[in-house]
Each structure stands twice: as structure tokens, then as C-alpha cells.
Motif scaffolding. Sequence first.
Motif, PDB file in Angstrom:
ATOM      1  N   ARG A  74      12.332  -1.220  15.542  1.00 39.24           N
ATOM      2  CA  ARG A  74      11.227  -1.995  16.115  1.00 39.24           C
ATOM      3  C   ARG A  74      10.176  -1.091  16.754  1.00 39.24           C
ATOM      4  O   ARG A  74       9.308  -1.551  17.455  1.00 39.24           O
ATOM      5  CB  ARG A  74      11.785  -2.984  17.143  1.00 39.24           C
ATOM      6  CG  ARG A  74      12.491  -4.125  16.473  1.00 39.24           C
ATOM      7  CD  ARG A  74      13.526  -4.781  17.344  1.00 39.24           C
ATOM      8  NE  ARG A  74      14.091  -5.936  16.634  1.00 39.24           N
ATOM      9  CZ  ARG A  74      14.945  -5.843  15.624  1.00 39.24           C
ATOM     10  NH1 ARG A  74      15.336  -4.673  15.172  1.00 39.24           N
ATOM     11  NH2 ARG A  74      15.401  -6.934  15.031  1.00 39.24           N
ATOM     12  N   ALA A 148      15.591 -11.912  23.157  1.00 34.67           N
ATOM     13  CA  ALA A 148      14.777 -12.808  22.333  1.00 34.67           C
ATOM     14  C   ALA A 148      13.443 -12.153  21.982  1.00 34.67           C
ATOM     15  O   ALA A 148      12.978 -12.266  20.833  1.00 34.67           O
ATOM     16  CB  ALA A 148      14.542 -14.122  23.067  1.00 34.67           C
ATOM     17  N   ALA A 149      12.843 -11.457  22.921  1.00 33.33           N
ATOM     18  CA  ALA A 149      11.576 -10.766  22.645  1.00 33.33           C
ATOM     19  C   ALA A 149      11.778  -9.662  21.618  1.00 33.33           C
ATOM     20  O   ALA A 149      10.944  -9.468  20.729  1.00 33.33           O
ATOM     21  CB  ALA A 149      10.996 -10.210  23.941  1.00 33.33           C
ATOM     22  N   GLU A 151      14.023  -9.614  19.265  1.00 32.89           N
ATOM     23  CA  GLU A 151      14.224 -10.265  17.966  1.00 32.89           C
ATOM     24  C   GLU A 151      12.883 -10.612  17.327  1.00 32.89           C
ATOM     25  O   GLU A 151      12.704 -10.488  16.114  1.00 32.89           O
ATOM     26  CB  GLU A 151      15.074 -11.527  18.107  1.00 32.89           C
ATOM     27  CG  GLU A 151      16.539 -11.280  18.042  1.00 32.89           C
ATOM     28  CD  GLU A 151      16.992 -10.622  16.742  1.00 32.89           C
ATOM     29  OE1 GLU A 151      16.658 -11.128  15.647  1.00 32.89           O
ATOM     30  OE2 GLU A 151      17.685  -9.602  16.818  1.00 32.89           O
ATOM     31  N   GLN A 152      11.934 -11.037  18.118  1.00 29.74           N
ATOM     32  CA  GLN A 152      10.608 -11.386  17.607  1.00 29.74           C
ATOM     33  C   GLN A 152       9.791 -10.161  17.216  1.00 29.74           C
ATOM     34  O   GLN A 152       8.831 -10.277  16.467  1.00 29.74           O
ATOM     35  CB  GLN A 152       9.834 -12.210  18.639  1.00 29.74           C
ATOM     36  CG  GLN A 152      10.430 -13.576  18.864  1.00 29.74           C
ATOM     37  CD  GLN A 152       9.689 -14.357  19.927  1.00 29.74           C
ATOM     38  OE1 GLN A 152       8.827 -13.842  20.612  1.00 29.74           O
ATOM     39  NE2 GLN A 152      10.037 -15.622  20.060  1.00 29.74           N
ATOM     40  N   ALA A 153      10.184  -9.013  17.704  1.00 28.62           N
ATOM     41  CA  ALA A 153       9.455  -7.771  17.411  1.00 28.62           C
ATOM     42  C   ALA A 153       9.989  -7.087  16.156  1.00 28.62           C
ATOM     43  O   ALA A 153       9.959  -5.885  16.040  1.00 28.62           O
ATOM     44  CB  ALA A 153       9.552  -6.820  18.606  1.00 28.62           C
ATOM     45  N   ARG A 154      10.447  -7.857  15.254  1.00 31.89           N
ATOM     46  CA  ARG A 154      11.009  -7.285  14.013  1.00 31.89           C
ATOM     47  C   ARG A 154       9.965  -6.434  13.303  1.00 31.89           C
ATOM     48  O   ARG A 154       8.795  -6.748  13.332  1.00 31.89           O
ATOM     49  CB  ARG A 154      11.468  -8.393  13.073  1.00 31.89           C
ATOM     50  CG  ARG A 154      12.651  -9.115  13.634  1.00 31.89           C
ATOM     51  CD  ARG A 154      13.144 -10.133  12.665  1.00 31.89           C
ATOM     52  NE  ARG A 154      14.291 -10.793  13.303  1.00 31.89           N
ATOM     53  CZ  ARG A 154      15.233 -11.385  12.628  1.00 31.89           C
ATOM     54  NH1 ARG A 154      15.185 -11.444  11.343  1.00 31.89           N
ATOM     55  NH2 ARG A 154      16.240 -11.947  13.251  1.00 31.89           N
TER      56      ARG A 154
END
Length: 155
Positions: A74, A148-149, A151-154
Motif C-alpha cells: 500500500r 479499515a482505512a 483495506e481501502q488503501a489497496r
Amino acid sequence: MKRWSILLLSLLPLWANALEVGERLAPWTLLDQFDEAYSLDSQARVLLVARSMEAAKLVNAALKDKPKDYLQERQGVFVADIQRMPALIAKMFAVPAMRDYPYRVMLDRDGRVAPRYVAAEDKVLWLQLQDGRLVARQEYATAEQLAAALEQARP
């Protein structure tokens, strides 16, 4: 009233040094838990800063079950401010324990880097970067929010 004036004047340098959206981050180099150097460059997209042991534990909880290169994929970098940790404790216990982490920890042993990024001591500071410039900032108070943040920063 005198106390408020003193408090306000003591906080003034923090406001003056606060990094603003759009600013380029000053370059720095730190050693990780394996004594390998890392220099912040324009490839980093996420800079996580933990200014206390509490905040560092949040990062560890968010990343402990992730694959080895999860944060690197990431384009993330984690800086832990350990300047207040007694050197003997750091050398004999804390840093060796960090070698088991599935991610790199850039260790700010002298407080040269982490204080540049003003944040609450008990939270993890997330700096979103693009080409070495700050585009957004966020603070996380729980490992779940941070996970969670991430995970969104894939990639």
C-alpha cells in the motif's frame, strides 16, 4: 488568565510548524528495527506516525495478522517515536520484539522526524501523500478504524 496566556504561547510553535495540505514533506532517513535505512521519497502514499506506545500498539493490532508486505504493498511507511523510551529497554527488549512484526518500523530514536507531524499522542496519525506532498490527514483512535482505512488503501 495568566495560565491561558502561557498555554497559548507555548502551543504557538506547534501551530506554526503544522504541516498543511499541499505542502511537500521534508526528506528524512531513519533506521528500522533491523538497522536498515529508509529514506522518505515520493513513492510513499501513506505515512503512519505513532508518537506514543499506545499509538504504536494500535498500528500493531491493525497489522499483526496481515501478510508480511501488506503495508509496503500500500506504499505505506510506519514511523514510531521512541525517543522517550529508555535506551536500554529499547535495545534489549522493545526493538528485538519488533523484529517479529510482519512490517517495517522506522524508529525515531532522537525525535528528529515524528515531532514534525503534529497529532494527538494517543492516536495514529495518517498522512495521505501524493508525489511527496500532503493531500489529506486523519487520526485513528482504534485498531479497527486503522485496519479499515488500510483495506481501502489497496494498491
